[in-house]
Design an enzyme around this catalytic site. Structure first.
Site, PDB file in Angstrom:
ATOM      1  N   CYS A  74       0.841  -1.187   0.000  1.00  0.00           N
ATOM      2  CA  CYS A  74       0.000   0.000   0.000  1.00  0.00           C
ATOM      3  C   CYS A  74       0.880   1.242   0.000  1.00  0.00           C
ATOM      4  CB  CYS A  74      -0.894   0.001   1.239  1.00  0.00           C
ATOM      5  SG  CYS A  74      -1.966   1.443   1.359  1.00  0.00           S
ATOM      6  N   VAL A  75       0.555   2.160  -0.891  1.00  0.00           N
ATOM      7  CA  VAL A  75       1.221   3.456  -0.934  1.00  0.00           C
ATOM      8  C   VAL A  75       0.122   4.513  -0.785  1.00  0.00           C
ATOM      9  CG1 VAL A  75       2.764   4.977  -2.223  1.00  0.00           C
ATOM     10  CG2 VAL A  75       2.926   2.493  -2.539  1.00  0.00           C
ATOM     11  N   HIS A 120       7.011  11.900  -3.692  1.00  0.00           N
ATOM     12  CA  HIS A 120       7.524  10.545  -3.464  1.00  0.00           C
ATOM     13  C   HIS A 120       6.493   9.488  -3.864  1.00  0.00           C
ATOM     14  CE1 HIS A 120       9.986   7.457  -1.573  1.00  0.00           C
ATOM     15  NE2 HIS A 120       8.914   7.042  -0.916  1.00  0.00           N
TER      16      HIS A 120
END
Length: 154
Positions: free
Chosen positions: A76-77, A84
């Protein structure tokens, strides 16, 4: 020993509670599909494709050791205050696709790319959007497609 496919789950437990929900949904789907699985964790989403590449190289170099029919990328981002997020999401997804194309791999991509934790939780939980289960179904289907075309990695 199962005759079904053996899958390597590579997860990035940066958000442990979210990734555990993804793994739970994926494992249930894999087992229901007759697959067995192993799991390895890496630091973050950026490292997931690298670990898959290591596994592929290990299978090519070693006569013994684990053999995998497919791979499941879970993580998960969550968007933050900087760019970023954009770089990690783009590069992780690009690298996973490149592995599929270059090495004819079956990969289920369950790396969530979301704006906030609420979106991540809704997608990770097996009783909601179950993206871990969805990625597991994708890898199992791609293994069937490989078999249709006579592509085998064992």
């Amino acid at each position: 020993m199962s005759n079904g496919p053996h899958i390597l789950i590579v997860d990035a437990p940066y958000y442990t509670h979210i990734v555990e929900d993804l793994v739970k949904g994926a494992a249930s789907t894999l087992e229901a599909g007759g697959a067995t699985w192993s799991r390895i964790s890496v630091s973050g989403a950026f490292e997931v494709p690298v670990a898959i590449r290591y596994a592929v190289q290990s299978m090519a170099d070693l006569a013994t050791g684990p053999r995998y029919d497919g791979y499941l990328a879970l993580g998960c981002v969550i968007r933050g205050e900087t760019t970023h997020y954009d770089h990690i999401c783009e590069e992780a997804n690009r690298a996973l696709m490149q592995l599929c194309l270059d090495y004819r791999l079956a990969i289920g991509n369950g790396i969530l790319t979301v704006e906030n934790e609420a979106q991540a939780l809704a997608r990770a939980k097996a009783d909601q959007k179950n993206k871990g289960g969805e990625a597991a179904r994708a890898v199992l289907r791609m293994i069937q497609v490989q078999n249709h075309f006579g592509i085998h990695h064992k």
